[in-house]
Design a protein around this motif. Structure first.
Motif, PDB file in Angstrom:
ATOM      1  N   ARG A  85      35.991  41.016  46.737  1.00 44.58           N
ATOM      2  CA  ARG A  85      36.276  42.210  45.918  1.00 44.58           C
ATOM      3  C   ARG A  85      35.876  43.515  46.601  1.00 44.58           C
ATOM      4  O   ARG A  85      36.457  44.553  46.334  1.00 44.58           O
ATOM      5  CB  ARG A  85      35.573  42.109  44.561  1.00 44.58           C
ATOM      6  CG  ARG A  85      36.262  41.166  43.634  1.00 44.58           C
ATOM      7  CD  ARG A  85      35.718  41.306  42.212  1.00 44.58           C
ATOM      8  NE  ARG A  85      36.397  40.400  41.325  1.00 44.58           N
ATOM      9  CZ  ARG A  85      37.570  40.634  40.747  1.00 44.58           C
ATOM     10  NH1 ARG A  85      38.179  41.758  40.960  1.00 44.58           N
ATOM     11  NH2 ARG A  85      38.121  39.739  39.958  1.00 44.58           N
ATOM     12  N   ASP A  86      34.884  43.454  47.492  1.00 42.03           N
ATOM     13  CA  ASP A  86      34.447  44.672  48.185  1.00 42.03           C
ATOM     14  C   ASP A  86      35.277  44.967  49.442  1.00 42.03           C
ATOM     15  O   ASP A  86      34.991  45.902  50.176  1.00 42.03           O
ATOM     16  CB  ASP A  86      32.963  44.601  48.529  1.00 42.03           C
ATOM     17  CG  ASP A  86      32.614  43.490  49.511  1.00 42.03           C
ATOM     18  OD1 ASP A  86      33.516  42.710  49.903  1.00 42.03           O
ATOM     19  OD2 ASP A  86      31.430  43.391  49.883  1.00 42.03           O
ATOM     20  N   LYS A 127      40.383  48.195  43.305  1.00 40.62           N
ATOM     21  CA  LYS A 127      39.646  47.045  42.764  1.00 40.62           C
ATOM     22  C   LYS A 127      40.354  46.422  41.564  1.00 40.62           C
ATOM     23  O   LYS A 127      40.267  45.223  41.351  1.00 40.62           O
ATOM     24  CB  LYS A 127      38.235  47.470  42.389  1.00 40.62           C
ATOM     25  CG  LYS A 127      37.469  48.012  43.588  1.00 40.62           C
ATOM     26  CD  LYS A 127      36.079  47.496  43.632  1.00 40.62           C
ATOM     27  CE  LYS A 127      35.278  48.096  44.753  1.00 40.62           C
ATOM     28  NZ  LYS A 127      35.708  47.827  46.075  1.00 40.62           N
ATOM     29  N   TYR A 130      42.754  43.467  42.458  1.00 39.05           N
ATOM     30  CA  TYR A 130      42.172  42.469  43.355  1.00 39.05           C
ATOM     31  C   TYR A 130      42.994  41.190  43.420  1.00 39.05           C
ATOM     32  O   TYR A 130      43.158  40.610  44.488  1.00 39.05           O
ATOM     33  CB  TYR A 130      40.728  42.149  42.947  1.00 39.05           C
ATOM     34  CG  TYR A 130      40.126  41.041  43.773  1.00 39.05           C
ATOM     35  CD1 TYR A 130      39.833  41.237  45.115  1.00 39.05           C
ATOM     36  CD2 TYR A 130      39.864  39.788  43.222  1.00 39.05           C
ATOM     37  CE1 TYR A 130      39.296  40.232  45.891  1.00 39.05           C
ATOM     38  CE2 TYR A 130      39.320  38.776  43.986  1.00 39.05           C
ATOM     39  CZ  TYR A 130      39.042  38.998  45.315  1.00 39.05           C
ATOM     40  OH  TYR A 130      38.508  37.994  46.085  1.00 39.05           O
ATOM     41  N   LYS A 134      43.730  39.723  47.228  1.00 36.60           N
ATOM     42  CA  LYS A 134      42.626  38.836  47.628  1.00 36.60           C
ATOM     43  C   LYS A 134      42.975  37.988  48.845  1.00 36.60           C
ATOM     44  O   LYS A 134      42.104  37.500  49.545  1.00 36.60           O
ATOM     45  CB  LYS A 134      42.151  37.980  46.466  1.00 36.60           C
ATOM     46  CG  LYS A 134      43.167  37.018  45.926  1.00 36.60           C
ATOM     47  CD  LYS A 134      42.601  36.305  44.711  1.00 36.60           C
ATOM     48  CE  LYS A 134      43.665  35.471  44.041  1.00 36.60           C
ATOM     49  NZ  LYS A 134      43.168  34.897  42.805  1.00 36.60           N
TER      50      LYS A 134
END
Length: 147
Positions: A85-86, A127, A130, A134
């Motif tokens: 996620r970061d 975000k 995501y 991903k």
């Protein structure tokens, strides 16, 4: 870094096509759902052109390729990464290389991996999307290297 290398890297990077984010684009729409709901869902499950361009440019600026490779224009390179996620890369990227000599394949695979790792974390990705980003697949088209 010499001027020749910069030009070479930029040509290669420009042709590094972000062919797609591995998406599940099969939108499970309810036939009775409102059109507005569908539009909102669709917008939440795709990245904007600006977001994709930001990712491509971040990798492109990190890409340095050996300009002495003779058969680099026929090499096809695909790098599949998983992201947290970061925006950090999770695990080891999956690299697939075809075409060209073994030396050209190794050199371009190493250059592509270095560029992707240097470009991380991909903090420019939203975000709230995501699930869309991903997993990312970078397809590098090296045909412009021989032009």
């Amino acid at each position: 870094m010499s001027r020749d290398s910069i030009h070479f890297a930029k040509s290669f990077g420009i042709c590094a096509i972000l062919a797609g984010f591995i998406l599940s684009l099969a939108f499970p729409f309810d036939a009775n759902a409102e059109k507005a709901d569908r539009r909102n869902y669709a917008n939440a499950t795709i990245l904007s052109k600006a977001e994709i361009t930001a990712v491509v440019h971040s990798v492109e600026h990190q890409l340095i390729v050996d300009s002495r490779l003779k058969d680099s224009g026929i090499v096809r390179l695909t790098i599949h990464i998983k992201l947290a996620r970061d925006g950090q890369i999770v695990g080891n990227p999956d690299v697939q290389v075809t075409g060209g000599s073994e030396r050209a394949q190794k050199s371009l695979a190493d250059a592509g991996l270095r560029a992707v790792r240097r470009a991380a974390p991909f903090t420019m990705l939203p975000k709230d999307k995501y699930d869309v980003w991903k997993e990312v697949v970078f397809n590098f088209d090296t045909s412009a290297l021989t032009q």
